[in-house]
Design a protein around this motif. Sequence first.
Motif, PDB file in Angstrom:
ATOM      1  N   MET A   1     -13.704-102.347 -79.750  1.00  0.00           N
ATOM      2  CA  MET A   1     -12.979-101.529 -78.777  1.00  0.00           C
ATOM      3  C   MET A   1     -12.238-102.434 -77.773  1.00  0.00           C
ATOM      4  O   MET A   1     -11.051-102.232 -77.487  1.00  0.00           O
ATOM      5  CB  MET A   1     -14.033-100.685 -78.064  1.00  0.00           C
ATOM      6  N   VAL A   2     -12.963-103.438 -77.259  1.00  0.00           N
ATOM      7  CA  VAL A   2     -12.360-104.371 -76.291  1.00  0.00           C
ATOM      8  C   VAL A   2     -11.208-105.128 -76.960  1.00  0.00           C
ATOM      9  O   VAL A   2     -10.099-105.218 -76.422  1.00  0.00           O
ATOM     10  CB  VAL A   2     -13.427-105.356 -75.751  1.00  0.00           C
TER      11      VAL A   2
ATOM     12  N   THR B   1      -8.121-102.744 -77.825  1.00  0.00           N
ATOM     13  CA  THR B   1      -7.325-102.272 -76.688  1.00  0.00           C
ATOM     14  C   THR B   1      -6.491-103.416 -76.103  1.00  0.00           C
ATOM     15  O   THR B   1      -5.374-103.189 -75.638  1.00  0.00           O
ATOM     16  CB  THR B   1      -8.193-101.635 -75.575  1.00  0.00           C
ATOM     17  N   VAL B   2      -7.052-104.634 -76.138  1.00  0.00           N
ATOM     18  CA  VAL B   2      -6.260-105.780 -75.658  1.00  0.00           C
ATOM     19  C   VAL B   2      -5.095-106.021 -76.615  1.00  0.00           C
ATOM     20  O   VAL B   2      -3.950-106.212 -76.194  1.00  0.00           O
ATOM     21  CB  VAL B   2      -7.156-107.043 -75.514  1.00  0.00           C
TER      22      VAL B   2
ATOM     23  N   PHE C   1      -1.901-103.663 -76.534  1.00  0.00           N
ATOM     24  CA  PHE C   1      -0.901-103.888 -75.485  1.00  0.00           C
ATOM     25  C   PHE C   1      -0.259-105.276 -75.548  1.00  0.00           C
ATOM     26  O   PHE C   1       0.675-105.548 -74.816  1.00  0.00           O
ATOM     27  CB  PHE C   1      -1.521-103.639 -74.099  1.00  0.00           C
TER      28      PHE C   1
ATOM     29  N   PHE D   1      -2.399 -84.359 -73.800  1.00  0.00           N
ATOM     30  CA  PHE D   1      -2.014 -85.760 -73.953  1.00  0.00           C
ATOM     31  C   PHE D   1      -0.547 -85.889 -74.342  1.00  0.00           C
ATOM     32  O   PHE D   1       0.105 -86.855 -73.948  1.00  0.00           O
ATOM     33  CB  PHE D   1      -2.882 -86.452 -75.003  1.00  0.00           C
TER      34      PHE D   1
ATOM     35  N   PHE E   1       0.143 -96.239 -76.046  1.00  0.00           N
ATOM     36  CA  PHE E   1      -0.706 -95.353 -75.245  1.00  0.00           C
ATOM     37  C   PHE E   1      -1.485 -94.391 -76.145  1.00  0.00           C
ATOM     38  O   PHE E   1      -2.682 -94.173 -75.974  1.00  0.00           O
ATOM     39  CB  PHE E   1       0.192 -94.570 -74.282  1.00  0.00           C
TER      40      PHE E   1
ATOM     41  N   VAL F   1      -4.437 -96.077 -77.872  1.00  0.00           N
ATOM     42  CA  VAL F   1      -5.614 -96.268 -77.004  1.00  0.00           C
ATOM     43  C   VAL F   1      -6.388 -94.959 -76.864  1.00  0.00           C
ATOM     44  O   VAL F   1      -7.621 -94.940 -76.939  1.00  0.00           O
ATOM     45  CB  VAL F   1      -5.195 -96.805 -75.611  1.00  0.00           C
ATOM     46  N   ILE F   2      -5.659 -93.859 -76.699  1.00  0.00           N
ATOM     47  CA  ILE F   2      -6.329 -92.555 -76.568  1.00  0.00           C
ATOM     48  C   ILE F   2      -7.109 -92.234 -77.850  1.00  0.00           C
ATOM     49  O   ILE F   2      -8.272 -91.835 -77.810  1.00  0.00           O
ATOM     50  CB  ILE F   2      -5.301 -91.437 -76.258  1.00  0.00           C
TER      51      ILE F   2
ATOM     52  N   GLY G   1     -10.274 -94.344 -78.156  1.00  0.00           N
ATOM     53  CA  GLY G   1     -11.332 -93.824 -77.287  1.00  0.00           C
ATOM     54  C   GLY G   1     -11.980 -92.591 -77.885  1.00  0.00           C
ATOM     55  O   GLY G   1     -13.200 -92.417 -77.831  1.00  0.00           O
ATOM     56  N   MET G   2     -11.158 -91.746 -78.483  1.00  0.00           N
ATOM     57  CA  MET G   2     -11.686 -90.525 -79.116  1.00  0.00           C
ATOM     58  C   MET G   2     -12.573 -90.885 -80.305  1.00  0.00           C
ATOM     59  O   MET G   2     -13.625 -90.271 -80.506  1.00  0.00           O
ATOM     60  CB  MET G   2     -10.538 -89.656 -79.611  1.00  0.00           C
TER      61      MET G   2
ATOM     62  N   LEU H   1     -14.252 -93.662 -80.804  1.00  0.00           N
ATOM     63  CA  LEU H   1     -15.520 -94.245 -80.337  1.00  0.00           C
ATOM     64  C   LEU H   1     -16.467 -93.159 -79.844  1.00  0.00           C
ATOM     65  O   LEU H   1     -17.632 -93.119 -80.244  1.00  0.00           O
ATOM     66  CB  LEU H   1     -15.279 -95.267 -79.215  1.00  0.00           C
TER      67      LEU H   1
ATOM     68  N   VAL I   1     -14.220-101.582 -71.109  1.00  0.00           N
ATOM     69  CA  VAL I   1     -14.671-101.565 -72.510  1.00  0.00           C
ATOM     70  C   VAL I   1     -13.596-100.939 -73.410  1.00  0.00           C
ATOM     71  O   VAL I   1     -13.498-101.271 -74.587  1.00  0.00           O
ATOM     72  CB  VAL I   1     -16.019-100.808 -72.627  1.00  0.00           C
TER      73      VAL I   1
ATOM     74  N   PRO J   1     -11.225 -94.172 -72.677  1.00  0.00           N
ATOM     75  CA  PRO J   1     -10.053 -93.608 -71.969  1.00  0.00           C
ATOM     76  C   PRO J   1     -10.428 -92.922 -70.661  1.00  0.00           C
ATOM     77  O   PRO J   1     -10.356 -91.714 -70.538  1.00  0.00           O
ATOM     78  CB  PRO J   1      -9.486 -92.614 -72.987  1.00  0.00           C
TER      79      PRO J   1
END
Lengths: 235, 194
Positions: free
Chosen positions: A28-29, A32-33, A36, A71, A98, A101-102, A105-106, A108, B67, B70
């Motif tokens: 995840m980390v 997301t890095v 972007f 969203f 964007f 990333v959303i 997160g969903m 995870l 982490v 969102p």
Amino acid sequence: MAESIIFHFRPGKSSLHRLDCRFKLLLMVLLTVSIFSATYRGLFLISLCVLSGVFTSRLIHRGFLRDFRGFLLILSLIFLSRTLTEGLIFGLSGSWRFLLVILLGMVLSATTDPADIHGAVYWYLKRLPFIKAGDIGTRVSLAITLIPLILDQTREVTEAQKSRFIEGQRNPVFRILAQTLPLLVSTLYRSREITLALESRCYDENTPPHLSRPASGQWLLFLSTAAISISGILV
Amino acid sequence: MKKNPPLISTVISALFAALITAGAYIAIPIGPVPLVMQNFFVILAGVLLGPGLGLSAILLYLFLGAVGLPVFAGGSGGLIHLIGPTGGYLLAYIPAVLLIGYISQKGGKRPVTDLLALTAGSLLVYAIGVPWLKVSTGMDWGKAFLLGMVPFLIGDALKIAAAGILARFLHPVMRDILPSSTEQVKSERSGKTK
């Protein structure tokens, strides 16, 4: 509403459900890095990776698109503002990053039991000095468990206020109070119930969570995703 | 042997981190632009929980965001947001919640000092967030203020007013919830010494 599809754990048996949570947090980390920082070619690779995660986790269910409307509004605002200031290509890539990333997160939250997050956070932090790994792990898993409950409660309060014709109320401070006071009182008293529930189960932050050794298949999934994530920046 | 923090503190800080996250998804329609409640719950954490517990709630929230969950405004997340153009606003929550909690506690949690604390904390967020935005994007001061502060001032004034009123109602609730655990910890400790 967007909140009904986010932060809700959906039990399942997919490879992502079975993947060790320590791997998931690290990925995840990393992802997301990379999302972007990636070039356009890298972004294509990462997009394939994230979209395969979305389909593997069976995140898309009936009513998903309807719930995703909230969203879409944010994404279109990002698209418009970046297109107007930096051009169409930047507008498209900005809103696409964007969106990824959303979705990440969903994926995870949909595939990870909050109890597993407690174990993973504990495992990462236990070696650090002056850090109470068990306590932080509990806080993280509790927060992730509570977010969907608070969002559900918010929806109930909103419906109740609508039935009392809150739209007719012109005082903006009153409208904020009408929405937040019932929410806060109920959630604050809920904290006492949670504490009692934890105590009745003899909660002890110093008890290490049980973590099994990841299988070789999980290592393979982790390493391949990590490689895609890193190559996304380098390609 | 390590002393356990009161369990209720753990639960309350998790609860406020969850409330701040949920705030990103709670929009109250007032006028043409809906008010997003994220920073409302941040300043409320400072005034209700005090500096220590408020700080732990904010750090937990930022950890969740770092982490990649969102949890930031608009459903974004990731370490990169903490160092990006809006990272100043997010990191400013840390000193803001400390300041709000400190002023509120020193003022005996009276309505006037609570309002003063909430205003000071909100201004501190801008005092860090706007220069950060200016430096990271390279825009001039005028544009940084115009984009990063001016559009939010009216909404923030409404949130401060609402948080001040809410604090009056919720201080007794917090006293009702927190002392029970403190007494319990004391009794646990005295039980251990026996």
